[in-house]
Write an enzyme that holds these catalytic residues in place. Structure first.
Site, PDB file in Angstrom:
ATOM      1  N   PHE A 151      -7.797  31.925 -72.414  1.00  0.00           N
ATOM      2  CA  PHE A 151      -8.836  32.934 -72.223  1.00  0.00           C
ATOM      3  C   PHE A 151      -8.668  33.653 -70.887  1.00  0.00           C
ATOM      4  CE2 PHE A 151     -11.163  30.221 -75.244  1.00  0.00           C
ATOM      5  CZ  PHE A 151     -11.809  31.159 -76.037  1.00  0.00           C
ATOM      6  N   ASP A 152      -8.864  34.951 -70.917  1.00  0.00           N
ATOM      7  CA  ASP A 152      -9.106  35.723 -69.702  1.00  0.00           C
ATOM      8  C   ASP A 152     -10.522  35.394 -69.229  1.00  0.00           C
ATOM      9  OD1 ASP A 152      -8.825  37.886 -67.761  1.00  0.00           O
ATOM     10  OD2 ASP A 152     -10.147  39.035 -69.077  1.00  0.00           O
TER      11      ASP A 152
END
Length: 231
Positions: free
Chosen positions: A8-9
């Protein structure tokens, strides 16, 4: 299950950066005696900052330099007698305390408990560690991989090499990157030969020729992808 590892960013994927940025700017300007500074200069600041983040993605500037340079340019433009280094330290300190979750972030991470979850971010290590560490997601991720420690930033393959080594991932087909930036998250995943999921809640047009494997409007839409066959 098609994907076993989800990368995930952080900003505008798991945490709302827009809110965090404005609040941190307000607190920093307040500290430096300008109570309306954030309101007066936020538009100009964001324009300068966005340009420098694009330079970072292209390897034209490093993160430490970016952190100070954006304020140097802002203060020079408006004739403000403020030391950019000191202001940058204050801003980053306040930014680390701003934790505003994106809709569905907690639910998605909880329901993906069967997957290995990690973070891959171009942000400052101390800031992102503080924000995730102060959130309900604090025990969710195996690793928080930040460009500052990796020595490379998305979309450079180097940060993915670093992340895959850290996580001991050997099969790219089992990993998926999820993020809001076409030029950083999605292009980075494509460069590395892995599947990508573009989180696009504001339904932005994609005129860049960058083609994600998936596109979602809500984070919870990710749940329908994990374990499904690619279409």
């Amino acid at each position: 299950m098609k994907y076993e590892i989800i990368l995930f960013d952080v900003d505008d994927t798991l945490l709302d950066f827009g809110i965090s940025e404005k609040k941190a700017l307000h607190e920093a300007f307040l500290e430096f005696g300008l109570p309306t500074g954030a309101e007066d200069y936020v538009v100009g600041y964001q324009e300068i900052s966005r340009g420098l983040w694009r330079d970072l993605e292209q390897g034209l500037i490093d993160l430490t330099e970016l952190g100070v340079e954006r304020f140097k340019r802002l203060f020079l433009k408006h004739g403000l007698d403020i030391h950019a280094d000191s202001f940058s330290r204050a801003y980053l300190g306040y930014l680390g305390k701003e934790i505003h979750l994106m809709p569905g972030a907690v639910e998605v991470c909880e329901k993906l408990g069967g997957c290995r979850l990690a973070i891959i971010t171009n942000g400052f290590t101390s800031v992102q560690t503080a924000r995730i560490g102060g959130s309900p997601l604090r025990h969710t991720f195996e690793h928080l991989i930040a460009s500052q420690e990796a020595g490379f930033q998305k979309p450079d393959k180097g940060i993915f090499d670093y992340a895959f080594s850290k996580l001991k991932i050997t099969d790219k087909s089992k990993a998926l990157i999820v993020g809001d930036s076409l030029t950083s998250d999605i292009q980075g995943g494509l460069n590395y030969g892995m599947d990508t999921c573009w989180y696009n809640p504001h339904q932005k047009d994609n005129n860049l020729g960058i083609k994600p494997t998936y596109e979602i409007r809500k984070l919870t839409d990710l749940l329908g992808i994990i374990g499904s066959k690619q279409v």
